[in-house]
Design an enzyme around this catalytic site. Structure first.
Site, mmCIF file in Angstrom:
data_model
loop_
_atom_site.group_PDB
_atom_site.id
_atom_site.type_symbol
_atom_site.label_atom_id
_atom_site.label_comp_id
_atom_site.label_asym_id
_atom_site.label_seq_id
_atom_site.Cartn_x
_atom_site.Cartn_y
_atom_site.Cartn_z
ATOM 1 N N ASN A 208 -6.919 22.123 -40.997
ATOM 2 C CA ASN A 208 -7.753 22.518 -42.131
ATOM 3 C C ASN A 208 -7.360 21.674 -43.352
ATOM 4 O OD1 ASN A 208 -9.037 23.725 -44.264
ATOM 5 N ND2 ASN A 208 -8.472 25.819 -43.713
ATOM 6 N N CYS B 14 -11.525 26.470 -50.159
ATOM 7 C CA CYS B 14 -12.098 25.731 -49.018
ATOM 8 C C CYS B 14 -13.597 25.481 -49.165
ATOM 9 C CB CYS B 14 -11.827 26.466 -47.716
ATOM 10 S SG CYS B 14 -10.100 26.372 -47.246
ATOM 11 N N HIS C 186 -17.016 24.182 -42.005
ATOM 12 C CA HIS C 186 -15.630 24.073 -42.472
ATOM 13 C C HIS C 186 -14.692 24.246 -41.274
ATOM 14 C CE1 HIS C 186 -12.046 24.409 -44.742
ATOM 15 N NE2 HIS C 186 -11.881 25.711 -44.536
HETATM 16 O O1 UT7 Z 1 -9.957 27.917 -44.768
HETATM 17 C C1 UT7 Z 1 -9.721 28.986 -45.634
HETATM 18 C C2 UT7 Z 1 -9.947 30.272 -44.949
HETATM 19 N N1 UT7 Z 1 -8.921 30.531 -43.968
HETATM 20 C C3 UT7 Z 1 -9.283 30.897 -42.750
HETATM 21 O O2 UT7 Z 1 -10.433 30.946 -42.435
HETATM 22 C C4 UT7 Z 1 -8.175 31.305 -41.818
HETATM 23 C C5 UT7 Z 1 -8.531 32.605 -41.127
HETATM 24 N N2 UT7 Z 1 -7.479 33.118 -40.286
HETATM 25 C C6 UT7 Z 1 -7.105 32.520 -39.126
HETATM 26 O O3 UT7 Z 1 -7.569 31.480 -38.772
HETATM 27 C C7 UT7 Z 1 -6.168 33.294 -38.235
HETATM 28 O O4 UT7 Z 1 -6.004 34.573 -38.720
HETATM 29 C C8 UT7 Z 1 -4.766 32.619 -38.081
HETATM 30 C C9 UT7 Z 1 -4.874 31.358 -37.286
HETATM 31 C C10 UT7 Z 1 -4.181 32.345 -39.460
HETATM 32 C C11 UT7 Z 1 -3.832 33.574 -37.323
HETATM 33 O O5 UT7 Z 1 -4.411 33.915 -36.067
HETATM 34 P P1 UT7 Z 1 -4.582 35.436 -35.636
HETATM 35 O O6 UT7 Z 1 -5.154 35.420 -34.282
HETATM 36 O O7 UT7 Z 1 -5.321 36.170 -36.694
HETATM 37 O O8 UT7 Z 1 -3.089 35.905 -35.550
HETATM 38 P P2 UT7 Z 1 -2.388 37.096 -36.345
HETATM 39 O O9 UT7 Z 1 -2.111 36.723 -37.746
HETATM 40 O O10 UT7 Z 1 -3.152 38.361 -36.063
HETATM 41 O O11 UT7 Z 1 -1.018 37.166 -35.545
HETATM 42 C C12 UT7 Z 1 -0.936 37.520 -34.149
HETATM 43 C C13 UT7 Z 1 0.497 37.398 -33.689
HETATM 44 C C14 UT7 Z 1 1.479 38.078 -34.627
HETATM 45 O O12 UT7 Z 1 2.499 38.629 -33.844
HETATM 46 P P3 UT7 Z 1 2.489 40.191 -33.470
HETATM 47 O O13 UT7 Z 1 2.525 40.901 -34.801
HETATM 48 O O14 UT7 Z 1 1.207 40.421 -32.729
HETATM 49 O O15 UT7 Z 1 3.730 40.337 -32.655
HETATM 50 C C15 UT7 Z 1 2.046 36.952 -35.447
HETATM 51 O O16 UT7 Z 1 3.337 37.215 -35.939
HETATM 52 O O17 UT7 Z 1 0.887 36.014 -33.670
HETATM 53 C C16 UT7 Z 1 2.062 35.822 -34.457
HETATM 54 N N3 UT7 Z 1 2.002 34.504 -35.083
HETATM 55 C C17 UT7 Z 1 2.409 33.392 -34.457
HETATM 56 N N4 UT7 Z 1 2.931 33.176 -33.238
HETATM 57 C C18 UT7 Z 1 3.220 31.903 -32.905
HETATM 58 C C19 UT7 Z 1 1.521 34.172 -36.304
HETATM 59 N N5 UT7 Z 1 1.611 32.837 -36.494
HETATM 60 C C20 UT7 Z 1 2.152 32.334 -35.364
HETATM 61 C C21 UT7 Z 1 2.490 31.030 -34.960
HETATM 62 N N6 UT7 Z 1 3.008 30.861 -33.716
HETATM 63 N N7 UT7 Z 1 2.290 29.953 -35.740
#
Ligand code: UT7
Length: 331
Positions: free
Chosen positions: A286, A116, A256
């Site tokens: 993204n 990225c 970004h």
């Molecule tokens: O550009 C390159 C660099 N990349 C980035 O900068 C991305 C950085 N990361 C992020 O933007 C975030 O971590 C994400 C958007 C990918 C995920 O958001 P988050 O707030 O960190 O969520 P998480 O991975 O901690 O997941 C929270 C909950 C989980 O459920 P439990 O374990 O709490 O029951 C996931 O299973 O949300 C669940 N989950 C979803 N729920 C609905 C994960 N993806 C989804 C989804 N829809 N698409």
């Protein structure tokens, strides 16, 4: 003779027509519009659907848009750099094909990959060529067909990424405008957290890797998020400090577009009011190497000659950094 700096003198962009909305994603994986919107800020993204078209298609369209707007003869271009994490093929170079297709027949060309941060690092490379006096016109394109490396059954990644391309022209400036400073970092410890495992030299593709979906992007989102928030904000603070810039001096943050919460956290640490923060993540998601030039294209009309822009990115590797640049023209 006054010092030569490298300035962006034109921008162009292209996004595919097909819109993949949160509503449609709800029918593909276990997710919902509310979760995607509050966790990422994304509402929709563009997808290049047509078979047989790769990243070069997006890059060529963005470059042609720039050439047309600038009324530039492509034969004047010395160098074409395509910043991308999704080249048309591992070999041959995408940029070489792009240069030929747009008629940049006097240019040499190559790809640059830093996930990225590809466009940000490319900006460092392109400006250095100009500042050295070696080349007069460098076309830097950020382009990615992320849909080619995304598993549309994996809700953790498929909601985030989109396809697109943006192009910029770098030329010498003797008014002190253009590139001012950079603070670029990387850390190989990050490669475990955001990667495509198979298809490279460690794990060449085979039936097993395809079955295991190791040719798709896998991300430990939570870990990447933590690093992104602290590092993107950190490099922005650093570049402001070493150039004696207060939040009032910064005209625009060009961040970004990975997650709205990362963007907002960076802006907060810089003390910037919301109106100075360029955002289009809700429309494109993204787009990896394309996020920064797509912002420049979308907001070109608001950028004024002499404005202080801070570019910032964070990506796989890890790679990250910030660049301070003075905008060089009124459109
Ligand atoms: O550009 C390159 C660099 N990349 C980035 O900068 C991305 C950085 N990361 C992020 O933007 C975030 O971590 C994400 C958007 C990918 C995920 O958001 P988050 O707030 O960190 O969520 P998480 O991975 O901690 O997941 C929270 C909950 C989980 O459920 P439990 O374990 O709490 O029951 C996931 O299973 O949300 C669940 N989950 C979803 N729920 C609905 C994960 N993806 C989804 C989804 N829809 N698409």
């Amino acid at each position: 003779m006054s010092k030569i700096t490298a300035a962006i003198t034109a921008v162009g962009a292209y996004v595919p027509e097909f819109v993949l909305s949160n509503k449609v994603l709800e029918t593909m994986v276990d997710t919902n519009d509310e979760w995607i919107t509050t966790r990422t800020g994304i509402k929709e993204r563009r997808i290049l659907k047509e078979e047989g078209k790769g990243t070069s298609y997006l890059a060529i369209k963005a470059a042609q848009n720039l050439l047309e707007k600038k009324q530039l003869d492509p034969k004047e271009i010395d160098l074409v750099i395509v910043a991308t994490a999704t080249p048309d093929m591992p070999v041959a170079s995408t940029a070489v094909y792009v240069a030929s297709q747009i008629g940049a027949t006097n240019a040499f060309a190559y790809d640059l990959q830093a996930a990225c941060s590809s466009f940000l690092y490319g900006l460092s490379t392109a400006t250095s060529y100009i500042e050295s006096g070696r080349y007069k016109k460098v076309l830097l394109i950020g382009a990615d067909k992320m849909s080619s490396i995304i598993d549309y059954t994996d809700r953790a990644t498929c909601i985030i990424f989109g396809d697109g391309a943006g192009a910029t022209l770098l030329e010498p400036n003797t008014e002190g405008l253009g590139f001012q400073d950079e603070f670029l970092r990387s850390d190989g410890a990050g490669r475990e957290f955001l990667k495509i495992e198979a298809g490279g030299s460690i794990l060449p593709p085979n039936e097993e890797t395809v079955k295991n979906k190791q040719h798709f992007v896998h991300q430990d989102g939570r870990t990447v998020f933590k690093f992104a928030v602290s590092n993107m904000a950190g490099v922005c603070e650093e570049i402001m400090k070493r150039n004696n810039l207060t939040h009032e001096d910064v005209s625009w943050l060009v961040p970004h577009q990975a997650n709205l919460r990362i963007i907002d956290a960076t802006a907060n640490r810089m003390g910037l009011e919301e109106a100075k923060v360029l955002k289009n993540i809700h429309r494109y998601g993204n787009t990896t190497s394309a996020t920064l030039p797509l912002l420049l294209s979308d907001f070109e009309g608001q950028l004024k000659k002499g404005d202080n822009l801070i570019f910032a990115a964070f990506g796989g590797g890890f790679t990250w950094g910030s660049i301070y640049l003075k905008w060089a023209y009124n459109s």
